[in-house]
Design an enzyme around this catalytic site. Structure first.
Site, PDB file in Angstrom:
ATOM      1  N   SER A 154     102.767  -0.210  43.641  1.00 19.50           N
ATOM      2  CA  SER A 154     103.220   1.008  42.992  1.00 19.50           C
ATOM      3  C   SER A 154     102.017   1.772  42.420  1.00 19.50           C
ATOM      4  O   SER A 154     101.095   2.105  43.160  1.00 19.50           O
ATOM      5  CB  SER A 154     104.253   0.640  41.917  1.00 19.50           C
ATOM      6  OG  SER A 154     104.944   1.753  41.446  1.00 19.50           O
ATOM      7  N   ASP A 206     112.613   3.632  50.026  1.00 19.34           N
ATOM      8  CA  ASP A 206     111.837   3.593  48.782  1.00 19.34           C
ATOM      9  C   ASP A 206     111.274   4.990  48.536  1.00 19.34           C
ATOM     10  O   ASP A 206     110.336   5.419  49.210  1.00 19.34           O
ATOM     11  CB  ASP A 206     110.714   2.564  48.895  1.00 19.34           C
ATOM     12  CG  ASP A 206     109.818   2.516  47.658  1.00 19.34           C
ATOM     13  OD1 ASP A 206     110.021   3.337  46.737  1.00 19.34           O
ATOM     14  OD2 ASP A 206     108.918   1.657  47.623  1.00 19.34           O
ATOM     15  N   HIS A 218     112.270  -0.048  45.815  1.00 17.51           N
ATOM     16  CA  HIS A 218     110.925  -0.217  45.250  1.00 17.51           C
ATOM     17  C   HIS A 218     110.819  -1.492  44.413  1.00 17.51           C
ATOM     18  O   HIS A 218     109.714  -1.903  44.053  1.00 17.51           O
ATOM     19  CB  HIS A 218     110.584   0.997  44.383  1.00 17.51           C
ATOM     20  CG  HIS A 218     109.136   1.132  44.037  1.00 17.51           C
ATOM     21  ND1 HIS A 218     108.173   1.460  44.975  1.00 17.51           N
ATOM     22  CD2 HIS A 218     108.467   0.984  42.848  1.00 17.51           C
ATOM     23  CE1 HIS A 218     106.987   1.516  44.383  1.00 17.51           C
ATOM     24  NE2 HIS A 218     107.135   1.221  43.096  1.00 17.51           N
TER      25      HIS A 218
END
Length: 236
Positions: A154, A206, A218
């Site tokens: 991320s 995602d 995610h």
């Protein structure tokens, strides 16, 4: 990654491919922003869960002796420690590698940074990006015979990109493999690292790495730990 390798991984039921169009710019939509706020809230809440394992959220392998493999990893937005807990794929990935090659063969070092939503919005926390660069340079200097693996999840993938853009040719030459999970910049190179040494794992739907869908995909990258470990093992 070649289509042949993608096909092989599909046969063993390990999702490791980008199945939707990647983000092509660094301007995030309001839906992406609200999704990241949702993800950060879930990750922060997981710290207080009775099933959480906070001890797994911190790795400081560079404080010990040099090992053949040094893995540098940055957590995602809202996570704790320096490698993450919550939905982070980091701890599961490290476990797979340690089981495969032995704990004495790999040192894991996390990157400490704020990991808030603002950092995501500005393209990756600036202090975290600098910390990542400093840690990589330290690993290369401190352990000249070690192979370096880098990764992030991320926002951690964002700061991996930011650090890699500033790697010297010497540091870049020492990078054996890169694995990025749910990368907001999944279509962009990782500095001057060869694309054949980079694995981008982006789940269909995602919104953070594809630009469409929602936040839930995610939060499931820990299931890709085996695939990520295999990619590294094939390159060290």
């Amino acid at each position: 990654m070649s289509l042949t390798l993608f096909s092989f991984l599909s046969l063993v039921s390990i999702l490791c491919i980008v199945t939707a169009a990647p983000v092509t710019n660094v301007n995030f939509t309001s839906i992406q922003v609200s999704s990241m706020q949702h993800i950060a809230a879930i990750n922060k809440a997981s710290f207080f869960s009775p099933t959480a394992l906070p001890a797994n959220a911190t790795e400081n392998g560079l404080t010990g002796s040099c090992k053949p493999i040094i893995l540098i990893f940055a957590k995602g937005t809202g996570e704790n420690g320096n490698v993450g807990d919550g939905s982070s794929p980091g701890p599961a990935w490290f476990s797979e590698l340690r089981n495969a090659i032995g704990e004495d063969k790999i040192a894991v070092q996390g990157v400490q940074y704020e990991a808030d939503v603002f950092g995501y919005l500005v393209g990756g926390d600036p202090e975290g990006s600098q910390n990542y660069l400093t840690i990589t340079n330290q690993a290369v200097t401190q352990c000249p015979n070690s192979k370096i693996v880098i990764g992030g999840y991320s926002q951690g993938a964002q700061i991996t990109h930011n650090a890699a853009q500033l790697y010297s040719p010497l540091v870049t030459s020492r990078i054996a493999a890169v694995v990025l999970f749910g990368d907001p910049y999944t279509d962009k190179p990782v500095g001057q690292v060869s694309p054949s040494s980079v694995l981008e794992i982006c789940h269909d739907g995602d919104i953070i790495c594809t630009g469409s869908g929602g936040p839930d995909p995610h939060l499931t990258y820990s299931k890709n730990a085996t695939c990520a470990a295999k990619f590294v093992l094939d390159r060290i």
